[in-house]
Design an enzyme around this catalytic site. Structure first.
Site, PDB file in Angstrom:
ATOM      1  N   GLU A   1       0.847  -1.197   0.000  1.00 42.02           N
ATOM      2  CA  GLU A   1       0.000   0.000   0.000  1.00 42.02           C
ATOM      3  C   GLU A   1       0.873   1.234   0.000  1.00 42.02           C
ATOM      4  O   GLU A   1       0.582   2.246  -0.623  1.00 42.02           O
ATOM      5  CB  GLU A   1      -0.902  -0.007   1.243  1.00 42.02           C
ATOM      6  CG  GLU A   1      -1.912   1.129   1.301  1.00 42.02           C
ATOM      7  CD  GLU A   1      -1.393   2.405   1.931  1.00 42.02           C
ATOM      8  OE1 GLU A   1      -0.305   2.361   2.528  1.00 42.02           O
ATOM      9  OE2 GLU A   1      -2.020   3.463   1.786  1.00 42.02           O
TER      10      GLU A   1
ATOM     11  N   ASP B   1      -7.089   1.892   8.000  1.00 41.77           N
ATOM     12  CA  ASP B   1      -5.681   2.235   7.849  1.00 41.77           C
ATOM     13  C   ASP B   1      -5.377   3.337   8.867  1.00 41.77           C
ATOM     14  O   ASP B   1      -5.795   4.473   8.706  1.00 41.77           O
ATOM     15  CB  ASP B   1      -5.436   2.743   6.412  1.00 41.77           C
ATOM     16  CG  ASP B   1      -3.970   3.063   6.153  1.00 41.77           C
ATOM     17  OD1 ASP B   1      -3.644   3.424   5.013  1.00 41.77           O
ATOM     18  OD2 ASP B   1      -3.146   2.943   7.100  1.00 41.77           O
TER      19      ASP B   1
HETATM   20  N1  DTR Z   1      -1.756   7.118   3.169  1.00 47.64           N
HETATM   21  C1  DTR Z   1      -1.951   6.300   4.354  1.00 47.64           C
HETATM   22  C2  DTR Z   1      -2.248   7.153   5.564  1.00 47.64           C
HETATM   23  C3  DTR Z   1      -3.395   8.096   5.362  1.00 47.64           C
HETATM   24  C4  DTR Z   1      -3.309   9.418   5.249  1.00 47.64           C
HETATM   25  N2  DTR Z   1      -4.589   9.948   5.137  1.00 47.64           N
HETATM   26  C5  DTR Z   1      -5.469   8.949   5.147  1.00 47.64           C
HETATM   27  C6  DTR Z   1      -6.846   8.978   5.047  1.00 47.64           C
HETATM   28  C7  DTR Z   1      -7.525   7.770   5.059  1.00 47.64           C
HETATM   29  C8  DTR Z   1      -6.810   6.566   5.209  1.00 47.64           C
HETATM   30  C9  DTR Z   1      -5.405   6.541   5.301  1.00 47.64           C
HETATM   31  C10 DTR Z   1      -4.752   7.775   5.290  1.00 47.64           C
HETATM   32  C11 DTR Z   1      -0.721   5.501   4.626  1.00 47.64           C
HETATM   33  O1  DTR Z   1       0.340   6.072   4.780  1.00 47.64           O
HETATM   34  O2  DTR Z   1      -0.837   4.257   4.751  1.00 47.64           O
HETATM   35 ZN    ZN Z   2       1.627   4.838   5.503  1.00 49.01          ZN
HETATM   36 ZN    ZN Z   3      -1.380   3.154   6.110  1.00 48.95          ZN
END
Ligand code: DTR
Ligand code: ZN
Ligand code: ZN
Ligand code: CA
Length: 442
Positions: free
Chosen positions: A171, A200
């Site tokens: 991911e 997450d």
């Molecule tokens: N990108 C995800 C963390 C993340 C940042 N903003 C959101 C909003 C909704 C779900 C996840 C996230 C990561 O670093 O895994």
């Molecule tokens: Zn992350």
């Molecule tokens: Zn994450």
């Protein structure tokens, strides 16, 4: 209470009194709950979720400090989760893909039963960044859905819809694993997914309570849960493309999820609402080496884990039939258990419509939420009053909760009638309640 105090309490408790404590009204249902009434899920044990996090931390520590895609720590994480699900009766599949020249792995776990044309999916990415062990991001989501899946197994949940859990790879490289899954899912199978729930980051140290604003039914389900525990929520707006729900949403599948916050700062208004520290990131260790087991807020993790169970039980419930058929009768009304008493708590299920005697393999689903379960003596009472001992008190069993399914040879009992689950708490100092009582006639 210490064991010595328990022993004296035991000596003080005489023979079991006949009196039943506040027996709940019988709410027998042929098959699991249907209609709009909310279904009460089992409590998801924070202790168990944190044990999964400790195990993931150990895996990272033993594999160069991370659990990132393409590294040994990721494959060890997948193997760890898969082993628990295989042992719990899930049908697991490892899906491989290649990204950045390394093999990636998705783990898909199907709970047998339910309508294959209505699939409720629950997912979390299991990979970390290379900088650290990724305990909040995203051990928290992975451990919470793992414990929810194990609770499904322990309680032998029989939902109307089919339940599928997933742990995604890569991911952090851009939702590679989840996108690979969706892109390789035949169109006919995509249309069977009635909803995808994404988790997450659920335990951020300076937590917020954010609900994805995508599918309204899923969003409302989470909001109802949080309203029920008096915790205000906000809509998660900036995350649309930032986690594994994105590929599902792009494919037109209803999505939803929960999030406790990452690198952005908590405002003063949010601190007023949720506590914590304004002007500080929700997770100061986001994508850093300090994202360890010390980087998790227990309250946020516990609430979000229980919210997952609430959503799973309510979005998937209905007139469930057990894998391989059969009829379920259940009573989901909570009944308080008198602490350290000769009185008992009982939950009653009225069985109707079954011909003849009960089977030799009557499945008795017991869900009791109670600290130090060794206090508890648990019996099944047949309609004629015959007593079947399910669990004896055991003063040294300090674990929490009794969430399991017993198989009872009840073939000498007439099936129809009022069956009772009877619980006595024989030592004072720990308390709890009957969460649900279920009988499955094969
Ligand atoms: N990108 C995800 C963390 C993340 C940042 N903003 C959101 C909003 C909704 C779900 C996840 C996230 C990561 O670093 O895994
Ligand atoms: Zn992350
Ligand atoms: Zn994450
Ligand atoms: Ca809990």
């Amino acid at each position: 209470m210490k064991i010595s105090a328990r022993l004296s309490a035991l000596l003080a408790v005489s023979a079991l009194a006949a009196g039943a404590f506040a027996a709940a009204p019988a709410t027998a249902q042929v098959a699991a709950g249907t209609g709009t009434a909310a279904v009460t899920p089992p409590d998801i044990s924070l202790t168990n979720v944190k044990q999964h996090l400790a195990d993931l931390q150990s895996i990272a520590t033993a594999n160069g400090g991370n659990r990132a895609h393409g590294r040994t720590g990721y494959k060890a994480s997948i193997d760890f989760v898969k082993a628990k699900l295989d042992a719990a009766g899930f049908t697991t599949t490892l899906q491989t893909f290649t990204s950045s020249g390394a093999t990636g792995y998705n783990l898909i776990a199907d709970w047998p039963g339910g309508d294959a044309n209505q699939v409720v999916m629950v997912g979390s990415h299991l990979d970390s960044v290379t900088a650290g062990p990724g305990i909040n991001d995203n051990g928290s989501g992975s451990a919470a859905i793992l414990e929810t899946a194990l609770a499904v197994s322990r309680t032998q949940f029989q939902p109307t819809k089919h339940l599928r859990f997933a742990w995604w790879g890569a991911e952090e490289l851009g939702m590679v694993g989840s996108r690979y899954y969706v892109n390789n899912l035949p169109t006919t199978d995509r249309s069977k997914i009635s909803g995808y729930l994404n988790f997450d980051m659920l335990g951020s140290p300076n937590p917020g309570y954010f609900v994805y604003d995508d599918d309204p039914t899923i969003e409302q389900t989470f909001k109802t849960y949080y309203a029920g525990i008096g915790v205000p929520t906000e809509i998660e707006t900036e995350g649309d493309g930032r986690s594994d729900h994105a590929p599902f949403k792009s494919a037109g599948i209803p999505v939803g999820g929960l999030f406790s916050g990452a690198e952005t700062y908590k405002t003063a208004a949010q601190a007023q609402k949720w506590g914590g520290t304004s002007g500080q990131a929700f997770d100061r260790c986001y994508h850093a080496s300090c994202d360890t087991t010390a980087n998790v807020n227990d309250t946020s993790l516990d609430r979000n884990s229980d919210a997952i169970a609430y959503a799973v039980w309510n979005l998937a419930s209905g007139s469930g039939t057990p894998p391989g058929g059969g009829t379920v009768f259940s009573n989901d009304t909570d009944v308080a258990i008198p602490d350290g008493s000769t009185s008992t708590a009982t939950s009653t299920v009225n069985v109707t419509g079954i011909t003849g005697n009960a089977p030799s393999n009557l499945a008795v689903g017991v869900d009791i939420v109670h600290t130090w379960r060794g206090d508890l003596k648990v019996d099944l009472l047949a309609p004629d009053g015959s007593v079947y001992a399910l669990k004896a008190a055991n003063v040294s069993d300090s674990a929490d909760n009794v969430q399991t399914t017993y198989t009872v040879n009840a073939s000498s009992e007439v099936a129809n009638g009022a069956w009772k689950l009877r619980v006595q708490d024989m030592y004072s100092g720990d308390t709890g309640y009957i969460n649900s009582f279920k009988l499955t006639f094969p």
